[in-house]
Design a protein around this motif. Structure first.
Motif, PDB file in Angstrom:
ATOM      1  N   VAL A  58       0.946  -1.072  -0.077  1.00 32.99           N
ATOM      2  CA  VAL A  58      -0.031  -0.017   0.068  1.00 32.99           C
ATOM      3  C   VAL A  58       0.828   1.270  -0.015  1.00 32.99           C
ATOM      4  O   VAL A  58       0.586   2.089  -0.951  1.00 32.99           O
ATOM      5  CB  VAL A  58      -0.828  -0.050   1.199  1.00 32.99           C
ATOM      6  N   GLY A  59       1.989   1.064   0.799  1.00 30.49           N
ATOM      7  CA  GLY A  59       2.764   2.368   0.951  1.00 30.49           C
ATOM      8  C   GLY A  59       3.536   2.685  -0.586  1.00 30.49           C
ATOM      9  O   GLY A  59       3.621   3.638  -1.039  1.00 30.49           O
ATOM     10  N   CYS A  60       3.841   1.531  -1.112  1.00 27.18           N
ATOM     11  CA  CYS A  60       4.597   1.669  -2.728  1.00 27.18           C
ATOM     12  C   CYS A  60       3.492   2.300  -3.585  1.00 27.18           C
ATOM     13  O   CYS A  60       3.921   3.147  -4.423  1.00 27.18           O
ATOM     14  CB  CYS A  60       4.814   0.239  -2.885  1.00 27.18           C
ATOM     15  N   LEU A  67       8.816   3.592  -6.760  1.00 31.24           N
ATOM     16  CA  LEU A  67       8.538   2.442  -6.024  1.00 31.24           C
ATOM     17  C   LEU A  67       6.970   1.802  -6.568  1.00 31.24           C
ATOM     18  O   LEU A  67       6.717   0.760  -6.227  1.00 31.24           O
ATOM     19  CB  LEU A  67       8.101   2.759  -4.400  1.00 31.24           C
ATOM     20  N   ALA A  68       6.107   2.690  -7.461  1.00 30.40           N
ATOM     21  CA  ALA A  68       4.950   2.018  -7.638  1.00 30.40           C
ATOM     22  C   ALA A  68       5.037   0.954  -8.767  1.00 30.40           C
ATOM     23  O   ALA A  68       5.788   1.195  -9.515  1.00 30.40           O
ATOM     24  CB  ALA A  68       4.014   3.378  -8.079  1.00 30.40           C
ATOM     25  N   GLY A  74       6.360  -3.582 -14.104  1.00 30.71           N
ATOM     26  CA  GLY A  74       6.169  -4.575 -12.930  1.00 30.71           C
ATOM     27  C   GLY A  74       6.706  -4.042 -11.767  1.00 30.71           C
ATOM     28  O   GLY A  74       6.324  -2.803 -11.392  1.00 30.71           O
ATOM     29  N   VAL A  75       7.082  -4.645 -10.714  1.00 34.63           N
ATOM     30  CA  VAL A  75       7.595  -3.965  -9.441  1.00 34.63           C
ATOM     31  C   VAL A  75       9.131  -3.621  -9.464  1.00 34.63           C
ATOM     32  O   VAL A  75       9.853  -4.044 -10.250  1.00 34.63           O
ATOM     33  CB  VAL A  75       7.719  -5.311  -8.444  1.00 34.63           C
ATOM     34  N   ALA A  76       9.027  -2.259  -8.814  1.00 28.10           N
ATOM     35  CA  ALA A  76      10.324  -1.675  -8.781  1.00 28.10           C
ATOM     36  C   ALA A  76      11.394  -2.436  -8.291  1.00 28.10           C
ATOM     37  O   ALA A  76      11.170  -3.033  -7.147  1.00 28.10           O
ATOM     38  CB  ALA A  76      10.074  -0.243  -8.422  1.00 28.10           C
ATOM     39  N   ASN A  77      12.552  -2.314  -8.593  1.00 22.75           N
ATOM     40  CA  ASN A  77      13.688  -3.083  -7.738  1.00 22.75           C
ATOM     41  C   ASN A  77      13.846  -2.435  -6.328  1.00 22.75           C
ATOM     42  O   ASN A  77      14.463  -3.268  -5.716  1.00 22.75           O
ATOM     43  CB  ASN A  77      14.832  -3.093  -8.727  1.00 22.75           C
ATOM     44  N   TRP A  78      13.820  -1.230  -6.349  1.00 22.97           N
ATOM     45  CA  TRP A  78      14.022  -0.814  -4.844  1.00 22.97           C
ATOM     46  C   TRP A  78      12.946  -1.141  -3.839  1.00 22.97           C
ATOM     47  O   TRP A  78      13.185  -1.233  -2.573  1.00 22.97           O
ATOM     48  CB  TRP A  78      13.647   0.728  -5.140  1.00 22.97           C
ATOM     49  N   SER A  79      11.671  -1.709  -4.473  1.00 23.23           N
ATOM     50  CA  SER A  79      10.920  -2.081  -3.301  1.00 23.23           C
ATOM     51  C   SER A  79      11.446  -3.659  -2.883  1.00 23.23           C
ATOM     52  O   SER A  79      11.259  -4.171  -1.761  1.00 23.23           O
ATOM     53  CB  SER A  79       9.491  -2.807  -3.677  1.00 23.23           C
TER      54      SER A  79
END
Length: 140
Positions: A58-60, A67-68, A74-79
């Motif tokens: 939810v935060g991302c 981060l979204a 897809g999913v960001a590497n930072w997450s």
């Protein structure tokens, strides 16, 4: 043996004496403390998995930006930095829980578990738990 033989002479130790009773009381208190430690470790792991991961997702989404998650990228590497931190905490909690669980076992129980391969199986299941946690994050 004669009629005057004590239990210590017959069995090699005194299982009715005050020293034995004090030893059993300390052992019981030690096991209760180990159970509490086990419960705390499992509770912490529960909160990281079932509260921390959803809050992370939810935060991302709310923070947006790099981060979204998106359909194109897809999913960001930072997450995955957060997932890595959660997994380090998961391994730490699992180590504490395993240590506490072993403290609740008696020596014969530990020997039986070792002979049945439970201790060796733990390593494989630990790796499976890490993979499941990452899979859970990806499913959220």
């Amino acid at each position: 043996l004669g009629a005057a033989a004590s239990t210590m002479e017959v069995f090699g130790n005194d299982r009715c004496g005050p020293e034995y009773l004090q030893m059993r009381q300390k052992e019981s208190e030690h096991r209760v403390a180990a159970r509490r430690s086990l419960q705390v470790a499992i509770t912490r792991s529960f909160y990281v998995t079932w509260v921390g991961y959803p809050l992370l997702v939810v935060g991302c989404v709310l923070i947006g930006g790099p981060l979204a998650p998106s359909c194109e990228h897809g999913v960001a590497n930072w997450s995955f930095v957060f997932v890595l931190l959660a997994e380090v905490f998961h391994l730490f909690s699992e180590h504490l829980a395993w240590k506490a669980l072993k403290q609740t076992l008696t020596q014969p129980e530990q020997l039986i578990m070792r002979q049945l391969g439970v201790f060796a199986m733990r390593r494989k299941l630990l790796l499976l738990g890490v993979v499941q946690s990452v899979c859970l994050y990806m499913d959220l």
